[in-house]
Design a protein around this motif. Structure first.
Motif, mmCIF file in Angstrom:
data_model
loop_
_atom_site.group_PDB
_atom_site.id
_atom_site.type_symbol
_atom_site.label_atom_id
_atom_site.label_comp_id
_atom_site.label_asym_id
_atom_site.label_seq_id
_atom_site.Cartn_x
_atom_site.Cartn_y
_atom_site.Cartn_z
ATOM 1 N N THR A 1 0.827 -1.201 0.025
ATOM 2 C CA THR A 1 -0.098 0.045 -0.093
ATOM 3 C C THR A 1 0.913 1.133 0.051
ATOM 4 O OG1 THR A 1 -1.736 -0.939 1.077
ATOM 5 C CG2 THR A 1 -1.834 1.269 1.235
ATOM 6 N N LYS A 2 1.978 1.331 0.708
ATOM 7 C CA LYS A 2 2.609 2.491 0.948
ATOM 8 C C LYS A 2 3.310 2.735 -0.354
ATOM 9 C CE LYS A 2 1.882 4.117 5.135
ATOM 10 N NZ LYS A 2 0.880 4.974 5.212
ATOM 11 N N LYS A 3 4.022 1.473 -0.984
ATOM 12 C CA LYS A 3 4.805 1.624 -2.206
ATOM 13 C C LYS A 3 3.837 1.981 -3.302
ATOM 14 C CE LYS A 3 7.736 -1.227 -5.152
ATOM 15 N NZ LYS A 3 9.098 -0.648 -4.960
ATOM 16 N N VAL A 4 2.686 1.818 -3.376
ATOM 17 C CA VAL A 4 1.615 2.144 -4.466
ATOM 18 C C VAL A 4 1.140 3.720 -4.328
ATOM 19 C CG1 VAL A 4 1.259 0.074 -5.569
ATOM 20 C CG2 VAL A 4 -0.115 0.821 -3.924
ATOM 21 N N GLU A 5 1.082 4.094 -3.071
ATOM 22 C CA GLU A 5 0.940 5.197 -2.608
ATOM 23 C C GLU A 5 1.742 6.353 -3.079
ATOM 24 O OE1 GLU A 5 0.377 5.503 1.511
ATOM 25 O OE2 GLU A 5 -1.715 4.913 1.632
ATOM 26 N N TYR A 6 3.214 5.791 -2.916
ATOM 27 C CA TYR A 6 4.284 6.816 -3.443
ATOM 28 C C TYR A 6 4.106 6.927 -5.155
ATOM 29 C CZ TYR A 6 8.864 8.496 -4.815
ATOM 30 O OH TYR A 6 9.846 9.170 -5.563
ATOM 31 N N TYR A 7 3.971 5.670 -5.413
ATOM 32 C CA TYR A 7 3.526 5.426 -7.088
ATOM 33 C C TYR A 7 2.636 6.177 -7.860
ATOM 34 C CZ TYR A 7 2.842 2.683 -11.392
ATOM 35 O OH TYR A 7 2.786 2.279 -12.823
ATOM 36 N N GLU B 1 -0.054 11.086 -11.574
ATOM 37 C CA GLU B 1 -1.232 10.469 -11.941
ATOM 38 C C GLU B 1 -1.092 9.081 -12.864
ATOM 39 O OE1 GLU B 1 -4.114 11.560 -10.940
ATOM 40 O OE2 GLU B 1 -3.347 13.620 -10.026
ATOM 41 N N ARG B 2 -2.002 8.096 -12.113
ATOM 42 C CA ARG B 2 -2.089 6.896 -12.623
ATOM 43 C C ARG B 2 -3.597 6.368 -12.790
ATOM 44 N NH1 ARG B 2 3.059 5.666 -13.484
ATOM 45 N NH2 ARG B 2 4.648 6.424 -11.710
ATOM 46 N N CYS B 3 -3.734 5.482 -13.892
ATOM 47 C CA CYS B 3 -5.159 5.066 -13.956
ATOM 48 C C CYS B 3 -5.026 3.704 -13.231
ATOM 49 C CB CYS B 3 -5.618 4.921 -15.349
ATOM 50 S SG CYS B 3 -4.648 3.630 -16.209
ATOM 51 N N HIS B 4 -6.518 3.086 -12.755
ATOM 52 C CA HIS B 4 -6.585 1.920 -12.094
ATOM 53 C C HIS B 4 -5.780 0.760 -12.898
ATOM 54 C CE1 HIS B 4 -10.568 3.422 -10.411
ATOM 55 N NE2 HIS B 4 -9.772 4.223 -10.279
ATOM 56 N N LYS B 5 -5.777 0.633 -14.286
ATOM 57 C CA LYS B 5 -4.968 -0.355 -14.955
ATOM 58 C C LYS B 5 -3.765 -0.307 -14.565
ATOM 59 C CE LYS B 5 -4.910 -2.398 -19.738
ATOM 60 N NZ LYS B 5 -5.399 -2.391 -20.669
ATOM 61 N N GLU B 6 -3.131 0.585 -14.560
ATOM 62 C CA GLU B 6 -1.673 0.908 -14.218
ATOM 63 C C GLU B 6 -1.347 0.269 -13.060
ATOM 64 O OE1 GLU B 6 -0.167 4.569 -16.925
ATOM 65 O OE2 GLU B 6 -1.006 5.090 -15.233
ATOM 66 N N VAL B 7 -2.000 0.724 -11.982
ATOM 67 C CA VAL B 7 -1.960 0.562 -10.590
ATOM 68 C C VAL B 7 -2.122 -1.187 -10.378
ATOM 69 C CG1 VAL B 7 -2.857 0.714 -8.162
ATOM 70 C CG2 VAL B 7 -2.395 2.763 -9.557
ATOM 71 N N ALA B 8 -3.144 -1.633 -10.943
ATOM 72 C CA ALA B 8 -3.376 -3.018 -10.900
ATOM 73 C C ALA B 8 -2.250 -3.766 -11.568
ATOM 74 C CB ALA B 8 -4.793 -3.145 -11.483
ATOM 75 N N ALA B 9 -1.773 -3.362 -12.493
ATOM 76 C CA ALA B 9 -0.677 -4.099 -13.199
ATOM 77 C C ALA B 9 0.677 -4.008 -12.184
ATOM 78 C CB ALA B 9 -0.187 -3.540 -14.542
ATOM 79 N N LYS B 10 0.789 -2.707 -11.569
ATOM 80 C CA LYS B 10 2.043 -2.636 -10.720
ATOM 81 C C LYS B 10 1.813 -3.894 -9.613
ATOM 82 C CE LYS B 10 5.456 -0.404 -9.054
ATOM 83 N NZ LYS B 10 6.622 -0.426 -9.623
ATOM 84 N N LEU B 11 0.478 -3.803 -8.992
ATOM 85 C CA LEU B 11 0.385 -4.656 -7.733
ATOM 86 C C LEU B 11 0.456 -6.016 -8.271
ATOM 87 C CD1 LEU B 11 -2.595 -2.951 -6.325
ATOM 88 C CD2 LEU B 11 -0.439 -3.217 -5.234
ATOM 89 N N ARG B 12 0.254 -6.351 -9.617
ATOM 90 C CA ARG B 12 0.279 -7.925 -9.785
ATOM 91 C C ARG B 12 2.100 -8.029 -10.112
ATOM 92 N NH1 ARG B 12 -4.297 -6.753 -12.868
ATOM 93 N NH2 ARG B 12 -3.003 -6.011 -14.838
ATOM 94 N N GLU B 13 2.602 -6.948 -10.663
ATOM 95 C CA GLU B 13 4.018 -7.303 -10.638
ATOM 96 C C GLU B 13 4.693 -7.574 -9.541
ATOM 97 O OE1 GLU B 13 7.043 -3.776 -11.564
ATOM 98 O OE2 GLU B 13 5.678 -4.131 -13.387
ATOM 99 N N MET B 14 4.222 -6.783 -8.493
ATOM 100 C CA MET B 14 4.732 -7.133 -6.926
ATOM 101 C C MET B 14 4.329 -8.431 -6.543
ATOM 102 S SD MET B 14 3.896 -3.229 -5.902
ATOM 103 C CE MET B 14 4.189 -3.390 -3.882
ATOM 104 N N ARG B 15 3.479 -9.182 -7.277
ATOM 105 C CA ARG B 15 3.044 -10.447 -6.671
ATOM 106 C C ARG B 15 1.925 -10.451 -5.663
ATOM 107 N NH1 ARG B 15 7.812 -14.370 -7.846
ATOM 108 N NH2 ARG B 15 7.992 -14.074 -10.207
ATOM 109 N N MET B 16 0.786 -9.389 -5.744
ATOM 110 C CA MET B 16 -0.129 -9.566 -4.952
ATOM 111 C C MET B 16 -1.228 -10.299 -5.054
ATOM 112 S SD MET B 16 1.398 -7.329 -2.622
ATOM 113 C CE MET B 16 0.179 -7.200 -1.462
ATOM 114 N N ILE B 17 -1.885 -10.888 -4.334
ATOM 115 C CA ILE B 17 -3.103 -11.459 -4.742
ATOM 116 C C ILE B 17 -4.333 -10.660 -5.146
ATOM 117 C CG2 ILE B 17 -2.334 -13.675 -3.316
ATOM 118 C CD1 ILE B 17 -4.557 -12.859 -1.449
ATOM 119 N N PRO B 18 -5.311 -11.300 -6.187
ATOM 120 C CA PRO B 18 -6.499 -10.443 -6.460
ATOM 121 C C PRO B 18 -7.114 -9.619 -5.356
ATOM 122 C CG PRO B 18 -6.161 -12.359 -7.743
ATOM 123 C CD PRO B 18 -5.096 -12.475 -6.614
#
Length: 157
Positions: free
Chosen positions: A13-19, A24-41
């Motif tokens: 959460t902290k990492k993507v808050e900084y991201y 500015e990011r869209c939902h798709k970019e953030v979701a892709a970043k989180l998948r890259e970080m191996r977070m579960i759905p």
């Protein structure tokens, strides 16, 4: 073999808050970043909800910022901007709203400027080839074909 770091929910959460705060990011970019970080759905959904609540993530703000940036800096036309926003899964309503931010006079002036700059670099002596190169350049950048051809027919003779 390299092992990739795994993140706790709080760390991710902290990492993507900084991201999101950085740009500015869209939902798709953030979701892709989180998948890259191996977070579960489930974690991805939870983090995205948190980012929206805390106003780190706002698709309307993203769309407006995207339109301003691509038009003012990259000199893209509305068609290219619209296509890129669609690729990012931005709703048609938000795309229309954001595109209204482009002033019509500024849009025409930018097109004129692009045409004159590109004309100055073209060494082609054949008028038809010159028109084609100029049209291809402008259409690739997302300018509407009717505007491009109207300008070219009035300008290049």
């Amino acid at each position: 073999m390299t092992t990739r770091k795994s993140y706790t929910l709080t760390e991710a959460t902290k990492k993507v808050e900084y991201y999101c705060a950085y740009q500015e990011r869209c939902h798709k970019e953030v979701a892709a970043k989180l998948r890259e970080m191996r977070m579960i759905p489930e974690a991805i959904d939870q983090i995205i909800v948190h980012l929206i609540k805390e106003n780190y993530l706002n698709e309307e703000r993203f769309a407006h910022s995207f339109v301003r940036g691509k038009f003012n800096i990259k000199k893209w036309g509305k068609k290219r901007i619209e296509l890129e926003l669609k690729r990012r899964d931005i709703s048609p309503f938000l795309i229309r709203t954001a595109l209204k931010e482009i002033d019509n006079r500024a849009y025409q002036e930018t097109l004129d400027t692009l045409i004159h700059k590109k004309l100055a670099t073209l060494k082609e002596s054949n008028i038809q080839k010159k028109k084609k190169k100029l049209a291809d350049y402008l259409l690739y950048r997302g300018w509407e074909s009717h505007l491009v051809y109207d300008k070219l027919n009035n300008l290049v003779k």
